[in-house]
Write a protein that holds these residues in place. Sequence first.
Motif, PDB file in Angstrom:
ATOM      1  N   GLN A  54       9.743  12.182   4.094  1.00 58.93           N
ATOM      2  CA  GLN A  54       9.246  13.251   4.950  1.00 58.93           C
ATOM      3  C   GLN A  54       7.746  13.470   4.760  1.00 58.93           C
ATOM      4  O   GLN A  54       6.993  13.598   5.723  1.00 58.93           O
ATOM      5  CB  GLN A  54      10.006  14.551   4.644  1.00 58.93           C
ATOM      6  N   GLN A  55       7.296  13.492   3.497  1.00 60.34           N
ATOM      7  CA  GLN A  55       5.883  13.760   3.220  1.00 60.34           C
ATOM      8  C   GLN A  55       4.986  12.614   3.666  1.00 60.34           C
ATOM      9  O   GLN A  55       3.833  12.835   4.042  1.00 60.34           O
ATOM     10  CB  GLN A  55       5.692  14.024   1.730  1.00 60.34           C
ATOM     11  N   MET A  56       5.486  11.387   3.621  1.00 64.51           N
ATOM     12  CA  MET A  56       4.678  10.236   4.007  1.00 64.51           C
ATOM     13  C   MET A  56       4.901   9.829   5.466  1.00 64.51           C
ATOM     14  O   MET A  56       4.279   8.880   5.946  1.00 64.51           O
ATOM     15  CB  MET A  56       4.997   9.044   3.097  1.00 64.51           C
ATOM     16  N   HIS A  57       5.792  10.560   6.165  1.00 58.27           N
ATOM     17  CA  HIS A  57       6.077  10.306   7.589  1.00 58.27           C
ATOM     18  C   HIS A  57       6.509   8.859   7.815  1.00 58.27           C
ATOM     19  O   HIS A  57       5.955   8.141   8.654  1.00 58.27           O
ATOM     20  CB  HIS A  57       4.842  10.630   8.454  1.00 58.27           C
ATOM     21  N   LEU A  58       7.499   8.425   7.039  1.00 56.44           N
ATOM     22  CA  LEU A  58       7.981   7.056   7.132  1.00 56.44           C
ATOM     23  C   LEU A  58       9.304   6.990   7.879  1.00 56.44           C
ATOM     24  O   LEU A  58      10.108   7.934   7.835  1.00 56.44           O
ATOM     25  CB  LEU A  58       8.175   6.466   5.739  1.00 56.44           C
ATOM     26  N   SER A  59       9.532   5.871   8.554  1.00 50.08           N
ATOM     27  CA  SER A  59      10.834   5.650   9.177  1.00 50.08           C
ATOM     28  C   SER A  59      11.816   5.184   8.110  1.00 50.08           C
ATOM     29  O   SER A  59      11.426   4.851   6.985  1.00 50.08           O
ATOM     30  CB  SER A  59      10.706   4.580  10.272  1.00 50.08           C
ATOM     31  N   GLU A  60      13.089   5.144   8.441  1.00 46.84           N
ATOM     32  CA  GLU A  60      14.088   4.699   7.474  1.00 46.84           C
ATOM     33  C   GLU A  60      13.868   3.239   7.078  1.00 46.84           C
ATOM     34  O   GLU A  60      14.061   2.860   5.917  1.00 46.84           O
ATOM     35  CB  GLU A  60      15.493   4.877   8.068  1.00 46.84           C
ATOM     36  N   GLN A  88       0.828  -1.208   0.000  1.00 41.07           N
ATOM     37  CA  GLN A  88       0.000   0.000   0.000  1.00 41.07           C
ATOM     38  C   GLN A  88       0.861   1.255   0.000  1.00 41.07           C
ATOM     39  O   GLN A  88       0.566   2.233  -0.701  1.00 41.07           O
ATOM     40  CB  GLN A  88      -0.924   0.002   1.232  1.00 41.07           C
ATOM     41  N   LEU A  89       1.960   1.228   0.751  1.00 41.32           N
ATOM     42  CA  LEU A  89       2.866   2.377   0.775  1.00 41.32           C
ATOM     43  C   LEU A  89       3.506   2.576  -0.605  1.00 41.32           C
ATOM     44  O   LEU A  89       3.648   3.714  -1.078  1.00 41.32           O
ATOM     45  CB  LEU A  89       3.947   2.179   1.838  1.00 41.32           C
ATOM     46  N   ALA A  90       3.883   1.479  -1.241  1.00 39.63           N
ATOM     47  CA  ALA A  90       4.487   1.569  -2.582  1.00 39.63           C
ATOM     48  C   ALA A  90       3.487   2.150  -3.577  1.00 39.63           C
ATOM     49  O   ALA A  90       3.853   2.958  -4.442  1.00 39.63           O
ATOM     50  CB  ALA A  90       4.949   0.191  -3.035  1.00 39.63           C
ATOM     51  N   GLN A  91       2.218   1.747  -3.467  1.00 39.33           N
ATOM     52  CA  GLN A  91       1.185   2.308  -4.338  1.00 39.33           C
ATOM     53  C   GLN A  91       1.031   3.811  -4.104  1.00 39.33           C
ATOM     54  O   GLN A  91       0.849   4.578  -5.059  1.00 39.33           O
ATOM     55  CB  GLN A  91      -0.155   1.604  -4.094  1.00 39.33           C
ATOM     56  N   ASP A  92       1.100   4.224  -2.850  1.00 40.78           N
ATOM     57  CA  ASP A  92       0.988   5.655  -2.546  1.00 40.78           C
ATOM     58  C   ASP A  92       2.154   6.437  -3.145  1.00 40.78           C
ATOM     59  O   ASP A  92       1.979   7.556  -3.645  1.00 40.78           O
ATOM     60  CB  ASP A  92       0.948   5.868  -1.021  1.00 40.78           C
ATOM     61  N   VAL A  93       3.344   5.847  -3.106  1.00 42.21           N
ATOM     62  CA  VAL A  93       4.521   6.518  -3.679  1.00 42.21           C
ATOM     63  C   VAL A  93       4.317   6.737  -5.174  1.00 42.21           C
ATOM     64  O   VAL A  93       4.533   7.836  -5.699  1.00 42.21           O
ATOM     65  CB  VAL A  93       5.800   5.690  -3.427  1.00 42.21           C
ATOM     66  N   GLN A 124      10.944   1.638   7.044  1.00 44.43           N
ATOM     67  CA  GLN A 124       9.775   1.591   6.158  1.00 44.43           C
ATOM     68  C   GLN A 124      10.144   2.060   4.750  1.00 44.43           C
ATOM     69  O   GLN A 124       9.713   1.473   3.754  1.00 44.43           O
ATOM     70  CB  GLN A 124       8.655   2.469   6.730  1.00 44.43           C
ATOM     71  N   MET A 125      10.927   3.128   4.666  1.00 41.65           N
ATOM     72  CA  MET A 125      11.319   3.661   3.362  1.00 41.65           C
ATOM     73  C   MET A 125      12.154   2.638   2.600  1.00 41.65           C
ATOM     74  O   MET A 125      11.979   2.445   1.392  1.00 41.65           O
ATOM     75  CB  MET A 125      12.123   4.953   3.555  1.00 41.65           C
ATOM     76  N   ALA A 126      13.051   1.950   3.320  1.00 40.66           N
ATOM     77  CA  ALA A 126      13.888   0.937   2.672  1.00 40.66           C
ATOM     78  C   ALA A 126      13.023  -0.216   2.158  1.00 40.66           C
ATOM     79  O   ALA A 126      13.267  -0.755   1.064  1.00 40.66           O
ATOM     80  CB  ALA A 126      14.936   0.417   3.656  1.00 40.66           C
ATOM     81  N   ASP A 127      11.990  -0.601   2.919  1.00 39.85           N
ATOM     82  CA  ASP A 127      11.100  -1.680   2.493  1.00 39.85           C
ATOM     83  C   ASP A 127      10.315  -1.276   1.245  1.00 39.85           C
ATOM     84  O   ASP A 127      10.102  -2.093   0.337  1.00 39.85           O
ATOM     85  CB  ASP A 127      10.123  -2.044   3.619  1.00 39.85           C
ATOM     86  N   VAL A 128       9.874  -0.011   1.204  1.00 41.46           N
ATOM     87  CA  VAL A 128       9.115   0.483   0.052  1.00 41.46           C
ATOM     88  C   VAL A 128       9.991   0.484  -1.198  1.00 41.46           C
ATOM     89  O   VAL A 128       9.564   0.046  -2.274  1.00 41.46           O
ATOM     90  CB  VAL A 128       8.561   1.889   0.328  1.00 41.46           C
ATOM     91  N   LYS A 179      12.495  11.485  -9.690  1.00 42.55           N
ATOM     92  CA  LYS A 179      13.740  12.224  -9.421  1.00 42.55           C
ATOM     93  C   LYS A 179      14.577  11.580  -8.320  1.00 42.55           C
ATOM     94  O   LYS A 179      15.579  12.144  -7.894  1.00 42.55           O
ATOM     95  CB  LYS A 179      13.416  13.664  -9.053  1.00 42.55           C
ATOM     96  N   LYS A 180      14.136  10.409  -7.843  1.00 45.17           N
ATOM     97  CA  LYS A 180      14.824   9.692  -6.758  1.00 45.17           C
ATOM     98  C   LYS A 180      14.962  10.543  -5.500  1.00 45.17           C
ATOM     99  O   LYS A 180      15.931  10.425  -4.755  1.00 45.17           O
ATOM    100  CB  LYS A 180      16.205   9.220  -7.215  1.00 45.17           C
ATOM    101  N   ASN A 181      13.974  11.386  -5.279  1.00 41.07           N
ATOM    102  CA  ASN A 181      14.015  12.254  -4.092  1.00 41.07           C
ATOM    103  C   ASN A 181      13.381  11.509  -2.919  1.00 41.07           C
ATOM    104  O   ASN A 181      12.285  11.828  -2.452  1.00 41.07           O
ATOM    105  CB  ASN A 181      13.261  13.563  -4.384  1.00 41.07           C
ATOM    106  N   TRP A 182      14.099  10.485  -2.418  1.00 47.13           N
ATOM    107  CA  TRP A 182      13.559   9.620  -1.371  1.00 47.13           C
ATOM    108  C   TRP A 182      13.369  10.371  -0.050  1.00 47.13           C
ATOM    109  O   TRP A 182      12.420  10.068   0.698  1.00 47.13           O
ATOM    110  CB  TRP A 182      14.478   8.423  -1.155  1.00 47.13           C
ATOM    111  N   ALA A 183      14.253  11.317   0.208  1.00 45.43           N
ATOM    112  CA  ALA A 183      14.141  12.069   1.461  1.00 45.43           C
ATOM    113  C   ALA A 183      12.832  12.851   1.502  1.00 45.43           C
ATOM    114  O   ALA A 183      12.147  12.895   2.535  1.00 45.43           O
ATOM    115  CB  ALA A 183      15.336  13.016   1.613  1.00 45.43           C
ATOM    116  N   ARG A 184      12.480  13.439   0.387  1.00 39.67           N
ATOM    117  CA  ARG A 184      11.227  14.201   0.323  1.00 39.67           C
ATOM    118  C   ARG A 184      10.028  13.273   0.496  1.00 39.67           C
ATOM    119  O   ARG A 184       9.072  13.603   1.214  1.00 39.67           O
ATOM    120  CB  ARG A 184      11.150  14.933  -1.001  1.00 39.67           C
ATOM    121  N   ILE A 185      10.067  12.119  -0.162  1.00 41.14           N
ATOM    122  CA  ILE A 185       8.968  11.155  -0.043  1.00 41.14           C
ATOM    123  C   ILE A 185       8.840  10.672   1.399  1.00 41.14           C
ATOM    124  O   ILE A 185       7.734  10.602   1.959  1.00 41.14           O
ATOM    125  CB  ILE A 185       9.206   9.952  -0.984  1.00 41.14           C
TER     126      ILE A 185
END
Length: 497
Positions: free
Chosen positions: A245-251, A222-227, A253-257, A237-243
């Motif tokens: 921050q906007q989705m309020h994910l931990s590191e 579901q998180l991947a679909q939201d991305v 969670q972001m790595a899993d996505v 643009k591979k702006n993972w930091a922005r994503i």
Amino acid sequence: MAQRLIQTQEQKQQQVQRLTARQLLQVRLLEMPLTELEESVKAELDDNPALETAATDDALGDDRMESTEGSEENFEEQQEREEREDALDAALEGIGRDDEMPFATSQSDYQGAEYEEMVYGDTVSFYDKIKEQAGELDLSPQQNEIMDYLIGSLDDDGLLRKPVDDIVDELAIHHYIDTTEAEVGEVLAMLQGFDPPGIGAQSLQECLLLQLKRQPESHTRQLAQDVISRHYDAFRKKNWARIQQQMHLSEVQMADVVAEIRKLNPKPGAALGETMGRNVQQITPDFIVDTADDGTVTFSLNRGQIPELKVSPSFVDMVDTYKNNKKSMSRSEKEALLYAKEKMEKAQAYIDAIRQRRQTLYVTMRAIINWQHRFFQEGDEADLRPMILKDIAEKTGLDISTISRVSNVKYAQTKWGTFPLRYFFSDSYTTSEGEELSTRKIKAALREIIDEEDKKAPYSDEVLTMKMKEKGLAVARRTIAKYREQLGIPVARLRKE
């Protein structure tokens, strides 16, 4: 003061060009790649008893030709007249590239895939695999025609890069199929349900979302679909930091996505080739080009499993017998005569269409070889001259739309690899010094410079402009940026390792 509405009747003469059944057949066969044509011939032989295979291969003579400027075929003047009369005025479909995945996938490197050597053979093709799945659906006759057209419009990646309203117009103009956007959309939804997931998507974004929808439900999915659906610009643009921050994910969670998205295939069409033990889509070359040691270039048309065709002698005798006894014919005999005559005419039209297809392929490929003669001698991409559809149309006397159809899904096997015909086409670029260069040559040089750069300190577009000038290619910085983007190469900060 009240106005009166006056109804008037006006007679207007308008000239409308419509393709005959014979011309439509010629267009259809011309568009087919070799494997699809083989299936068409087989089906026609099964369907029409007046069409038979010939014992000898003497209808068109030898397929092999030398590509010399002075050799002219006897049929070319007739070819030009017939093509111009056919009014084949379909608009040229641009071969555009969708946005690329912002990181390497688990598949092989997809960048510049259309320039790499393709595997060829007699195995089941990408289109056959899709059509097999379509055959399992309970479609109406019209839905079946729409499905065939959609499958035929898929590009090498398995994507459908055409708006639905354009498809509706093309079906009406070229196939006389009266349909609606809703009906085409319904059939497209069925196509998008085929395997591999992502087939029939109209953009990279939709392709990825279709694949995610097929995966088991999970929070990461579901998180991947939201991305992909809500933060697609940042994703590209591979702006993972922005994503993050906007989705309020931990590191974590972001790595899993990111790991979940990396499993997706941006080019599902290529995946079908891999399921058959190949790295790329299976294709059969339509042309075999040979280069001798002395530089002489010859080519032949690959006939594959297509036999020589003829009209059945028994049907000819039957029609002649009936014609000579018209006065004494009964009603049933007249009906038999009409049936035999209809089947004979259809068989002859099909034979003529096959012959027309071969002749059109001959003159087109010969013109391409003459234009790009240096490449076929040496195999160096930098030797490809600027060449557009209009150039070959003028060289052959054929319509631009005809050249487009020939080059769309046809391949040429050369000493240097097997290439799609569109590989040999490229626009021209005039440098600041007035030199006209092929955009292909410029892109090849640009890719070479970037491949050799230090990835810890990649070149900016300004530096790339200087490096290109050192190679004798005086190209503006904005042009460097445009070609870099077309090659799917990101800016310097995103190339840094």
